[in-house]
Design an enzyme around this catalytic site. Structure first.
Site, PDB file in Angstrom:
ATOM      1  N   GLU A 105       0.823  -1.213   0.000  1.00 36.89           N
ATOM      2  CA  GLU A 105       0.000   0.000   0.000  1.00 36.89           C
ATOM      3  C   GLU A 105       0.861   1.268   0.000  1.00 36.89           C
ATOM      4  OE1 GLU A 105      -3.751  -1.653   2.641  1.00 36.89           O
ATOM      5  OE2 GLU A 105      -2.050  -0.753   3.700  1.00 36.89           O
ATOM      6  N   GLY A 130       1.704   5.051  -0.441  1.00 35.45           N
ATOM      7  CA  GLY A 130       0.948   6.300  -0.515  1.00 35.45           C
ATOM      8  C   GLY A 130       1.854   7.393  -1.025  1.00 35.45           C
ATOM      9  N   ARG A 131       2.808   7.807  -0.146  1.00 36.24           N
ATOM     10  CA  ARG A 131       3.723   8.881  -0.554  1.00 36.24           C
ATOM     11  C   ARG A 131       4.548   8.469  -1.769  1.00 36.24           C
ATOM     12  NH1 ARG A 131       6.150  10.786   4.071  1.00 36.24           N
ATOM     13  NH2 ARG A 131       4.810   9.410   5.255  1.00 36.24           N
ATOM     14  N   TYR A 157       5.778  16.842  12.422  1.00 35.95           N
ATOM     15  CA  TYR A 157       6.863  15.838  12.459  1.00 35.95           C
ATOM     16  C   TYR A 157       8.256  16.423  12.255  1.00 35.95           C
ATOM     17  CZ  TYR A 157       2.727  13.174  10.914  1.00 35.95           C
ATOM     18  OH  TYR A 157       1.472  12.646  10.780  1.00 35.95           O
ATOM     19  N   CYS A 173      -1.882  32.510  12.590  1.00 36.10           N
ATOM     20  CA  CYS A 173      -1.680  33.234  13.831  1.00 36.10           C
ATOM     21  C   CYS A 173      -1.134  32.276  14.890  1.00 36.10           C
ATOM     22  CB  CYS A 173      -2.988  33.870  14.271  1.00 36.10           C
ATOM     23  SG  CYS A 173      -2.677  35.249  15.348  1.00 36.10           S
ATOM     24  N   GLU A 174       0.051  31.769  14.611  1.00 40.23           N
ATOM     25  CA  GLU A 174       0.805  30.825  15.437  1.00 40.23           C
ATOM     26  C   GLU A 174       2.260  31.100  15.106  1.00 40.23           C
ATOM     27  OE1 GLU A 174      -0.216  27.691  17.025  1.00 40.23           O
ATOM     28  OE2 GLU A 174      -2.282  28.359  16.840  1.00 40.23           O
TER      29      GLU A 174
HETATM   30  C1  LIG Z   1      -2.550   1.252   6.628  1.00 41.96           C
HETATM   31  C2  LIG Z   1      -1.653   2.142   5.867  1.00 41.96           C
HETATM   32  N1  LIG Z   1      -1.222   1.731   4.666  1.00 41.96           N
HETATM   33  C3  LIG Z   1      -0.409   2.515   3.925  1.00 41.96           C
HETATM   34  C4  LIG Z   1      -0.007   3.753   4.366  1.00 41.96           C
HETATM   35  C5  LIG Z   1       0.844   4.584   3.465  1.00 41.96           C
HETATM   36  O1  LIG Z   1       2.038   5.026   3.966  1.00 41.96           O
HETATM   37  P1  LIG Z   1       2.999   5.800   2.978  1.00 41.96           P
HETATM   38  O2  LIG Z   1       2.241   6.960   2.447  1.00 41.96           O
HETATM   39  O3  LIG Z   1       4.149   6.247   3.799  1.00 41.96           O
HETATM   40  O4  LIG Z   1       3.373   4.852   1.900  1.00 41.96           O
HETATM   41  C6  LIG Z   1      -0.424   4.216   5.621  1.00 41.96           C
HETATM   42  C7  LIG Z   1      -0.004   5.524   6.123  1.00 41.96           C
HETATM   43  O5  LIG Z   1      -0.331   5.996   7.170  1.00 41.96           O
HETATM   44  C8  LIG Z   1      -1.284   3.382   6.388  1.00 41.96           C
HETATM   45  O6  LIG Z   1      -1.730   3.779   7.574  1.00 41.96           O
END
Ligand SMILES: Cc1ncc(COP(=O)(O)O)c(C=O)c1O
Length: 432
Positions: free
Chosen positions: A292, A294-295, A336, A363-364
């Site tokens: 999975e 994402g980034r 982070y 405003c921080e």
């Molecule tokens: C269950 C799950 N899968 C995949 C990801 C994707 O992580 P990344 O974007 O670092 O690949 C996350 C990120 O929080 C996640 O919680």
């Protein structure tokens, strides 16, 4: 020029390009702040993952885009066209995915505390998997599925007890986490037993996500060892043949020039190799392997362009560059301490002789980064923060009632609006 993303370049006029389009021209046309995303780079990233899995894993596999990184209808359209599945982490993401044309059978639903309304929606829609975070959720899924007269297809999220080297808030596979059922305490075995006892649940597999970003491959091999040993244990003790192994995401990307990252192909090779070896060792058939990212799909496809509003130099202390965005469009430094590279899109080749704190407009005492290398900048200059495609638009807020920037995508060098800019009227639209 040593850029952090392949989709960035400099044209003959010394101006920054994204997917071949002039970033400053887009910013001048659509206003700032603006997220610019290169659709071609997103597609390239998708193919890097699917290609690597096809090359390295002989069993069935799927790449599910973790859409919490960046979600809008156009993004789901793109990843679906590229043959990816997707993971969603809320009813809102699920709704958007379906609106974007993602087929239900390609959707995994994550989260440590899904509401009954969300579960009902997911079950009625017939999504691929509900990834249950624990025993209460298994019970809830079974009850809601029973009420709707259906059987829910479920995977069980485990906590494999693997700690990765990243910010503590981003370590999700260790024992001390809200995510998943711990393997080492014996709770995971009991949860599988419970899942198998429900008539309205079909337990299809197990899941873990270690955290992110993970700059090494070793934690994944460690996780494969724990997860496959668990698969062998449930086969031996419960007679349950677990057929799907989902190892989550976390694959790192380059945020700073010179930073080394594991290539996508190497992550895939290591993970696929570890699963093959472990399956052989335990006498298990090859599981369907799901990852999975994402980034890894979205981050390096995006930049954010701002306008510098002021330069405050405090002699002997620090120089603050204030821009017209901030933690409302990118909270990752505040959350982070995330690090980014910056560039002036209209003078992309200029040397970075200054060290600045990049301040937002909220405003921080909020920053987008500290001790960042930048060329000398003045009020009115455009300034781009690079590799903001993941967890920026997705994490944006309306703090200080600041409208969210638009997402302008570039396809074949041509810009188009994927998400329009919010207005003050939008920000007020829910007030009764
Ligand atoms: C269950 C799950 N899968 C995949 C990801 C994707 O992580 P990344 O974007 O670092 O690949 C996350 C990120 O929080 C996640 O919680």
């Amino acid at each position: 020029m040593n850029f952090v993303s392949e989709c960035l370049g400099v044209n003959d006029a010394g101006r920054l390009t994204v997917g071949g389009a002039d970033a400053a021209l887009i910013a001048r046309e659509f206003g700032t702040p603006v997220y610019i995303m290169d659709e071609d780079q997103i597609r390239k990233n998708c193919r890097a993952y699917t290609g690597a899995m096809a090359r390295h894993y002989p069993g069935k596999w799927a790449v599910a885009y973790a859409s919490k990184a960046f979600a809008c209808k156009q993004m789901y359209r793109i990843v679906n066209e590229e043959g990816l599945m997707t993971d969603v982490a809320s009813g809102g993401e699920l709704f958007t995915a379906l609106k974007g044309g993602m087929p239900p059978e390609g959707i995994f639903f994550h989260g440590n505390n899904k509401t009954e309304e969300e579960l009902r929606y997911a079950i009625k829609t017939g999504i691929r998997r509900i990834v249950a975070n624990g025993t209460e959720e298994l019970e809830r899924v079974s009850r809601v599925a029973g009420e709707t007269g259906r059987t829910a297809s479920v995977s069980l999220r485990l906590s494999p007890g693997v700690t990765v080297d990243t910010h503590a808030a981003l370590q999700t596979g260790k024992l001390d986490s809200k995510f998943g059922v711990p393997v080492e305490t014996g709770a995971a075995l009991e949860a599988v037993k419970l899942a198998l006892s429900f008539d309205n649940i079909k337990l299809e597999g197990i899941h873990c996500h270690l955290g992110s970003p993970v700059y090494q491959t070793e934690p994944y091999t460690e996780a494969v060892d724990v997860m496959t040993a668990f698969m062998a244990r449930v086969r031996d003790e419960l007679g349950y043949p677990c057929r799907e192994l989902n190892l989550g995401g976390g694959y790192a990307v380059r945020y700073l020039p010179g930073q080394t990252v594991v290539p996508v192909a190497a992550y895939a090779a290591v993970i696929a190799g570890a699963v093959k070896d472990a399956a052989a060792r335990h006498g298990l058939p090859l599981p369907e392997l799901v990852i999975e990212p994402g980034r890894g799909i979205a981050a390096d496809a995006g930049i954010t362009v701002y306008t510098v509003g002021s330069v405050k130099a405090i002699p002997g202390v620090r120089t603050y560059l204030s821009v017209d965005g901030g933690m409302t469009d990118n909270p990752r430094y505040m959350l982070y301490g995330a690090k980014y590279d910056i560039i002036l899109p209209e003078r992309a080749l200029e040397s970075k002789t200054e060290t600045v704190a990049l301040a937002g407009r909220c405003c921080e005492s909020e920053l987008l980064g500290i001790d960042m290398k930048a060329p000398p900048a003045a009020a009115g200059d455009l300034l781009a923060v690079l590799n903001t495609g993941a967890y920026n638009y997705a994490m944006a807020s309306n703090y200080n009632r600041i409208p969210r920037p638009p997402v302008v995508m570039v396809r074949g060098g041509k810009p188009f609006v994927a998400v329009r800019r919010e207005t003050w009227e939008d920000v007020c639209s829910l007030d009764c």
